[in-house]
Every structure is written in C-alpha cells, then in structure tokens.
Design an enzyme around this catalytic site. Structure first.
Site, PDB file in Angstrom:
ATOM      1  N   LEU A 270       0.877  -1.179   0.000  1.00  0.00           N
ATOM      2  CA  LEU A 270       0.000   0.000   0.000  1.00  0.00           C
ATOM      3  C   LEU A 270       0.908   1.220   0.000  1.00  0.00           C
ATOM      4  O   LEU A 270       1.959   1.216   0.656  1.00  0.00           O
ATOM      5  CB  LEU A 270      -0.877   0.029   1.257  1.00  0.00           C
ATOM      6  CG  LEU A 270      -2.016  -0.990   1.359  1.00  0.00           C
ATOM      7  CD1 LEU A 270      -2.727  -0.858   2.704  1.00  0.00           C
ATOM      8  CD2 LEU A 270      -3.009  -0.837   0.223  1.00  0.00           C
ATOM      9  N   ASP A 271       0.497   2.269  -0.704  1.00  0.00           N
ATOM     10  CA  ASP A 271       1.286   3.510  -0.695  1.00  0.00           C
ATOM     11  C   ASP A 271       1.429   4.016   0.740  1.00  0.00           C
ATOM     12  O   ASP A 271       0.554   3.773   1.575  1.00  0.00           O
ATOM     13  CB  ASP A 271       0.585   4.607  -1.508  1.00  0.00           C
ATOM     14  CG  ASP A 271       0.410   4.225  -2.960  1.00  0.00           C
ATOM     15  OD1 ASP A 271       1.153   3.354  -3.437  1.00  0.00           O
ATOM     16  OD2 ASP A 271      -0.470   4.813  -3.611  1.00  0.00           O
ATOM     17  N   VAL A 272       2.470   4.788   0.965  1.00  0.00           N
ATOM     18  CA  VAL A 272       2.691   5.307   2.321  1.00  0.00           C
ATOM     19  C   VAL A 272       1.501   6.157   2.781  1.00  0.00           C
ATOM     20  O   VAL A 272       1.140   6.144   3.961  1.00  0.00           O
ATOM     21  CB  VAL A 272       4.053   6.060   2.399  1.00  0.00           C
ATOM     22  CG1 VAL A 272       4.068   7.308   1.548  1.00  0.00           C
ATOM     23  CG2 VAL A 272       4.415   6.399   3.831  1.00  0.00           C
TER      24      VAL A 272
ATOM     25  N   ARG B  41      -4.997   5.536  -7.596  1.00  0.00           N
ATOM     26  CA  ARG B  41      -4.685   6.975  -7.721  1.00  0.00           C
ATOM     27  C   ARG B  41      -4.509   7.364  -9.186  1.00  0.00           C
ATOM     28  O   ARG B  41      -5.021   8.387  -9.638  1.00  0.00           O
ATOM     29  CB  ARG B  41      -3.405   7.317  -6.934  1.00  0.00           C
ATOM     30  CG  ARG B  41      -3.586   7.202  -5.441  1.00  0.00           C
ATOM     31  CD  ARG B  41      -2.270   7.461  -4.703  1.00  0.00           C
ATOM     32  NE  ARG B  41      -2.328   6.926  -3.356  1.00  0.00           N
ATOM     33  CZ  ARG B  41      -2.846   7.563  -2.310  1.00  0.00           C
ATOM     34  NH1 ARG B  41      -3.336   8.771  -2.462  1.00  0.00           N
ATOM     35  NH2 ARG B  41      -2.884   6.994  -1.122  1.00  0.00           N
TER      36      ARG B  41
END
Ligand code: URA
Length: 267
Positions: A103-105, A190
C-alpha cells in the site's frame, strides 16, 4: 524463537513429546554437537543444529498470517533505509514475516503479513481474483459515464487500468467512492482516478477477499482465522451487500479494545 526441545522434536515428527523425552534421556539428542539429556532444555530450531542419532532435525516452520490495518504514514516494506516506521514495526517479530503486496505510504488499510511464500503468491496474483475493496475520497463527484469508464478501462501511460466495480458512497462537493479490483498495479487507484479528472485525497483499503477492517483501528492487527486463510487461498470474492464496510467516518472512534495495538520500536 526458543522452544523446549521436546516440542521441537514432536513438531518435526520424530516422536510424541513423551517419546522425545525418552530419546533425550537415552542421550541420542545433540544441540550444536553437545548431547542434551536435560528435559527443560530449549533450542531455536531455525538457528541451532539439532540432531537425533546424528540425523539433522528440521521441524516445519509454523506459518503465521496477520491482518494489519496500516495507518497512513507507515511504509510497506521489511526495512526502510530512511528509518521510517514500517508495517514490520507494528506486528510481532516473527521469523520470515513479510507484507503481501504493497500500500502507498499515504494509503491506510488492510495489509496481510505472512511467512508463507506460497500463500502470498496466491493472494497477490491477479489470476486468483482476490478482490481488493478501496474507499477513495476524490475531488468532485464522478458522473455515471465516468464510473462506467472506470469499469470499462482507461489507458494510463500506455497501460490499461480498470476496476471491477465503482460506485459513489456519498457525495457533496467531493465524493467518497467504493472501488473493487482484483489486481494491485503500482498506484493503480490513484492513477486511474487522476486520469478521469478526480484526483484522490484519501485512500483506504477496507476489504481483501472475505476479510474486512471491521473492529481493527489503524495500527491494530489480528491473526487471520483458519477459515479466512482457506478462503483467501481459494481466491474468495469481496463481501457483498450489507457486509460491505460502511464509508469512513470523519473521526475514528477510540480503539475497540480487543485487538492489540502494538507500539514497538525494533532494535
Ligand atoms: N492503489 C493505489 O493507488 N495506491 C494504493 O496504495 C493501493 C492501490
């Protein structure tokens, strides 16, 4: 991890615990070359050379499956060269543990951690269609035609990105969307929403196959139940209908108590 030698020997299928005690008292067991008769003796099966009658004993490693609700700001990696908090800092230090996928930060939500490589490969592979469900807060409110485009696919930087399903959960000037996907391409949600003119300001993964974030505040984890491990391995679909998690609240409630919040700084 250190365990009693009897337990290691029985886990390795050498003998029952009683039988293992007998073998030890007969002087047939060595740890790193030294004969061990003492029944309380402990060893680390991953590190020590344990032998019975000179034959190396290798018990199968216990498999661990954890579900973590990753908070925003935590990095999905085993080690971060920049010294930021990682998902590994939020769970116990189990040997061989690693996060499944990424998962993205800035993304919050569910991430699995395991030491079972075959399980991880299966869950991460798009072929097995383990559904990932995201709630995304976006700029503006996508109209039905835009939601249809998300489903039919959008070409982004030469790559076709698509969701299995997209719907508006709530909307005023901006909207919370629910998106279902069965793959995990880099920054997929995103990039896709940016491409259709609705950039993401908040992103949460709220379900993975049949497993939801219900009862897990950000930073909390729990072991998966055996039936959840089986369902994920089988590539179970996301929860549907009224089992789908509700859209996020503005403020999180205090921790529910039962799941453990581990604040740990690793040495
Ligand atoms: N898609 C994204 O863009 N980011 C995530 O963290 C997960 C899915």
């Amino acid at each position: 991890m250190e365990e009693r030698l009897q337990k290691i020997l029985s886990r390795a299928g050498v003998a029952s615990r009683r039988g293992a005690e007998k073998i030890m008292s007969e002087g047939r067991v060595t740890i790193n070359g030294a004969t061990v008769r003492e029944l309380g003796t402990k060893a680390d099966a991953a590190r020590d050379d344990i032998r019975v009658d000179g034959v190396r004993v290798r018990p199968p490693r216990e498999t661990v499956y954890l579900l973590l609700n990753k908070p925003k700001g935590v990095v999905t990696t085993r080690r971060d060269p920049e010294g930021r908090t990682t998902v590994m800092d939020l769970v116990p230090p189990v040997s061989g543990l690693f996060p499944v996928g990424r998962l993205d930060v800035t993304t919050e939500g569910l991430i699995l951690l395991t030491n079972d490589g075959a399980f991880a490969e299966r869950v991460a592979h798009p072929r097995y269609e383990v559904a990932r469900v995201y709630h995304a807060k976006v700029r503006g409110v996508p109209d039905p035609a835009t939601l249809a485009r998300l489903r039919s696919g959008v070409r982004v930087e030469g790559e076709r990105l698509a969701v299995d399903d997209a719907r508006v959960l709530k909307a005023d000037n901006n909207a919370w969307l629910e998106l279902k996907l069965h793959e995990g391409k880099h920054h997929e949600v995103r990039r896709l929403l940016e491409a259709v003119g609705h950039p993401v300001s908040k992103l949460k993964r709220v379900a993975l196959g049949p497993v939801t974030a219900r009862g897990l505040e950000p930073g909390q984890f729990r072991p998966l139940a055996p039936h959840e491990v089986r369902a994920l391995r089988a590539g179970a679909a996301a929860p549907t209908g009224d089992r789908t998690p509700r859209p996020p609240r503005a403020r999180p409630r205090p921790a529910a108590g039962r799941p453990t919040r581990v604040r740990r700084s690793r040495p």
